[in-house]
Design a protein around this motif. Sequence first.
Motif, PDB file in Angstrom:
ATOM      1  N   VAL A  18     -13.348 -22.062   8.547  1.00 53.13           N
ATOM      2  CA  VAL A  18     -12.817 -23.198   8.515  1.00 53.13           C
ATOM      3  C   VAL A  18     -11.242 -23.457   8.259  1.00 53.13           C
ATOM      4  O   VAL A  18     -10.593 -24.362   8.751  1.00 53.13           O
ATOM      5  N   GLU A  43     -15.977 -27.278   5.607  1.00 54.53           N
ATOM      6  CA  GLU A  43     -16.164 -28.110   6.703  1.00 54.53           C
ATOM      7  C   GLU A  43     -15.083 -28.752   7.033  1.00 54.53           C
ATOM      8  O   GLU A  43     -13.907 -29.071   6.160  1.00 54.53           O
ATOM      9  N   TYR A  87     -17.269 -32.011  14.085  1.00 54.24           N
ATOM     10  CA  TYR A  87     -17.454 -31.737  12.907  1.00 54.24           C
ATOM     11  C   TYR A  87     -17.740 -30.048  13.066  1.00 54.24           C
ATOM     12  O   TYR A  87     -18.488 -29.660  13.827  1.00 54.24           O
ATOM     13  N   LEU A  97     -18.298 -26.633  10.857  1.00 50.16           N
ATOM     14  CA  LEU A  97     -18.919 -26.161   9.520  1.00 50.16           C
ATOM     15  C   LEU A  97     -18.849 -24.704   9.205  1.00 50.16           C
ATOM     16  O   LEU A  97     -19.069 -23.876  10.307  1.00 50.16           O
ATOM     17  N   ASN A  98     -18.747 -24.223   8.290  1.00 51.37           N
ATOM     18  CA  ASN A  98     -18.367 -22.783   7.964  1.00 51.37           C
ATOM     19  C   ASN A  98     -19.488 -21.908   8.233  1.00 51.37           C
ATOM     20  O   ASN A  98     -19.385 -20.676   8.361  1.00 51.37           O
ATOM     21  N   TYR A  99     -20.942 -22.556   8.136  1.00 49.76           N
ATOM     22  CA  TYR A  99     -21.923 -21.681   8.511  1.00 49.76           C
ATOM     23  C   TYR A  99     -22.274 -21.713  10.114  1.00 49.76           C
ATOM     24  O   TYR A  99     -23.277 -21.274  10.586  1.00 49.76           O
ATOM     25  N   ARG A 122     -21.230 -38.670  10.149  1.00 45.00           N
ATOM     26  CA  ARG A 122     -21.124 -37.421   9.566  1.00 45.00           C
ATOM     27  C   ARG A 122     -22.248 -37.099   8.936  1.00 45.00           C
ATOM     28  O   ARG A 122     -22.719 -35.822   8.972  1.00 45.00           O
ATOM     29  N   LEU A 145     -24.353 -33.762  10.012  1.00 46.71           N
ATOM     30  CA  LEU A 145     -24.789 -32.882   9.088  1.00 46.71           C
ATOM     31  C   LEU A 145     -26.101 -32.214   9.052  1.00 46.71           C
ATOM     32  O   LEU A 145     -26.356 -31.015   8.921  1.00 46.71           O
ATOM     33  N   GLN A 177     -27.674 -28.565  10.031  1.00 46.72           N
ATOM     34  CA  GLN A 177     -28.404 -27.923   9.195  1.00 46.72           C
ATOM     35  C   GLN A 177     -29.708 -27.467   9.714  1.00 46.72           C
ATOM     36  O   GLN A 177     -30.358 -26.327   9.762  1.00 46.72           O
ATOM     37  N   ASN A 181     -25.651 -18.582   3.181  1.00 46.55           N
ATOM     38  CA  ASN A 181     -25.318 -19.809   3.717  1.00 46.55           C
ATOM     39  C   ASN A 181     -26.149 -20.885   3.442  1.00 46.55           C
ATOM     40  O   ASN A 181     -25.881 -22.267   3.616  1.00 46.55           O
ATOM     41  N   VAL A 217     -25.330 -24.147   1.089  1.00 43.30           N
ATOM     42  CA  VAL A 217     -24.311 -25.337   1.711  1.00 43.30           C
ATOM     43  C   VAL A 217     -25.488 -26.559   2.079  1.00 43.30           C
ATOM     44  O   VAL A 217     -25.042 -27.412   2.360  1.00 43.30           O
TER      45      VAL A 217
END
Length: 259
Positions: free
Chosen positions: A15, A33, A45, A47-49, A113, A117, A121, A176, A179
């Motif tokens: 990211v 993120e 959006y 996200l690093n995962y 957001r 999110l 997930q 991960n 988060v």
Amino acid sequence: MLRVEAFLIAEQINVKKFRAEFTGNPFSASAFEAFYAQENNKFLYVLNYGVVGFVGYGDVEKSDFIKFLKSYCEKPVEGDFKEDLLVDVNPQAKLTFNYNSLVVPALNENVVRIIILNIAQSVAMDFYEKLGQEALDSTRKFTDELEKYGRIRISKTNLMKYIGKTLNVKNSIFDNLYVFNSPDLVWENELLSKLDHGLRDMFDINMRFRELDYELKIVQDNLSLFTDQLQHRESNRLEWIVILLILLEVIDTIVNRVF
């Protein structure tokens, strides 16, 4: 009616590098993120995962962006990991959670957001559950061998490779899962708090997390058992080597005395 979508495309997205090279200022960003609010109710959006979320994007736009984003990905994921949710904005209605849909009384950047999110997930959890199940299934094969034969019929090298592979899967999941906490902003707004809790219940985030954690503990226990078996096997081998050396020494002594 808005469609919110999230795609898991890799195990990791850089990211920080993406933000440095992507044009546009994020509405909210961190090392993990980047959330962008654009014109005409378009939201993005990253996200690093490994998940990217979209609102208001056409199919071609989404496909092109995912292709662009892959240059920032590590360990691309094979398979179709996608989650979506329909969101109806009705100022006269209360916050309502339905099957695969949601009614919100207002729509703003923070509401979007939180929605993306939670969907992100959930789709990431799909992938982690798949990894966890594969790790559990592979360990079960060896426990079945222990039950049937009283030992694991595999070479030391292959067993160590298997343990290493399984540990990498386990580490990838735990790297991960940290988060998966709610952002601080949900504690500052009643609507966001209710929205976050309702979505987590809708997607069973907490229950799925506990189930995955339980499976990983079983895998960890099995790996410890396999390691003990390996050490016991090596210990027996060393004992036989010592016995053979002593026997050879005794034979050599006898031969020398006789001749």
